[in-house]
Enzyme design. Structure first.
Site, PDB file in Angstrom:
ATOM      1  N   ASP A  96       0.871  -1.170   0.000  1.00 28.73           N
ATOM      2  CA  ASP A  96       0.000   0.000   0.000  1.00 28.73           C
ATOM      3  C   ASP A  96       0.915   1.229   0.000  1.00 28.73           C
ATOM      4  O   ASP A  96       2.095   1.128   0.353  1.00 28.73           O
ATOM      5  CB  ASP A  96      -0.898  -0.027   1.243  1.00 28.73           C
ATOM      6  CG  ASP A  96      -1.894   1.123   1.255  1.00 28.73           C
ATOM      7  OD1 ASP A  96      -2.284   1.570   0.158  1.00 28.73           O
ATOM      8  OD2 ASP A  96      -2.277   1.567   2.348  1.00 28.73           O
ATOM      9  N   LYS A  97       0.379   2.371  -0.386  1.00 27.90           N
ATOM     10  CA  LYS A  97       1.210   3.580  -0.444  1.00 27.90           C
ATOM     11  C   LYS A  97       1.267   4.291   0.909  1.00 27.90           C
ATOM     12  O   LYS A  97       2.315   4.370   1.528  1.00 27.90           O
ATOM     13  CB  LYS A  97       0.693   4.538  -1.520  1.00 27.90           C
ATOM     14  CG  LYS A  97       1.499   5.850  -1.608  1.00 27.90           C
ATOM     15  CD  LYS A  97       1.016   6.732  -2.726  1.00 27.90           C
ATOM     16  CE  LYS A  97      -0.297   7.414  -2.396  1.00 27.90           C
ATOM     17  NZ  LYS A  97      -0.199   8.408  -1.292  1.00 27.90           N
TER      18      LYS A  97
END
Length: 275
Positions: A96-97
């Site tokens: 995920d960012k």
């Protein structure tokens, strides 16, 4: 699976070892030199201790438990023994960012109102909406408004729209804050100049959010999150192992691409809905 192999082998191996030990005892006791009974017992015990696969049966689960424990010490949670065993087959990792590649503590960077709206009014509306949100981007907007001493407004009929944004009533007014697909979904026209500004902010690695007031576009708010110092090193290390690194995010494509470029990730899946 490894434990099953060990257990299967042990099921055949243990009886065989016991049989050989008993046979050794009988042979030494019958044909060995005096004291034959002592020689027989010694041989029986030696065969049992050396040949019996107790170490193999104990070592496998112990190694797995130690591995899982060492992972936990380093912040890596392993679902179970089978997951740990199959880890060597991994050929891709999905990150995920926000909060994984980035620090997860974004800050407010830009407030862009349209002509008929004031900057502080846009920020006040957005912060009032985000006060009920748990997302790090929302927290950044609230902190930005608090720094300016703006008072939070009472909101009603609050609704989080996963993957899009937030909706609520403030007084007699309907307010929306979220991404461009949310504006399109609700049929709110967004001027091209505002979209172009959002694209420019996204190219800088910022996350722009549109705000609509009574079904009219009111402006933009942008927040930015810094990349962790270790992210680039971690990505390069994984790529050096032959593992493909993929970034998955609900953020817009341009912002996601800007972050991915900085850490050397080539494959990006952006604007992904939670489901």
């Amino acid at each position: 699976p490894i434990q099953k192999v060990v257990d299967t082998a042990a099921a055949y191996f243990v009886p065989a070892v016991v049989s050989i030990a008993v046979l050794s005892f009988i042979l030494w006791w019958s044909f060995g030199p005096e004291p034959s009974l002592i020689f027989g017992l010694t041989t029986f015990i030696a065969v049992l201790i050396i040949a019996c696969p107790c170490a193999l049966g104990l070592a496998t689960p112990t190694a797995i438990m130690v591995g899982t424990g060492k992972g936990a010490e380093n912040g890596i949670l392993i679902k179970g023994a089978e997951s740990l065993e199959t880890a060597h087959k991994i050929n891709a990792v999905v990150f995920d960012k926000t909060g994984t590649i980035t620090v997860g503590e974004p800050s407010l960077t830009d407030v862009v109102p349209l002509e008929e709206f004031e900057e502080n009014k846009i920020l006040q509306l957005a912060a009032s909406m985000e006060k009920g949100s748990e997302h790090p981007l929302g927290e950044a907007i609230v902190k930005g408004a608090e720094k300016k001493g703006l008072e939070m407004l009472e909101i009603e009929e609050f609704e989080a729209i996963p993957g899009y944004g937030l909706k609520a009533r403030i007084g007699e007014n309907d307010v929306l804050i979220g991404n461009l697909p949310l504006m399109e979904k609700k049929g709110i026209p967004v001027p091209n100049n505002l979209i172009n500004t959002a694209h420019s902010l996204a190219d800088e690695g910022k996350t722009p959010m549109y705000l609509a007031f009574n079904s009219r576009a009111a402006g933009l708010i942008a927040v930015a999150d810094t990349i962790k110092e270790t992210s680039l090193k971690a990505v390069k290390f994984l790529q050096g192992m032959g593992i493909e690194v993929i970034m998955l995010t609900g953020d817009n494509e341009k912002t996601a691409a800007a972050v991915a470029r900085q850490v050397g990730i080539e494959r990006v899946l952006a604007e992904v809905l939670p489901e």
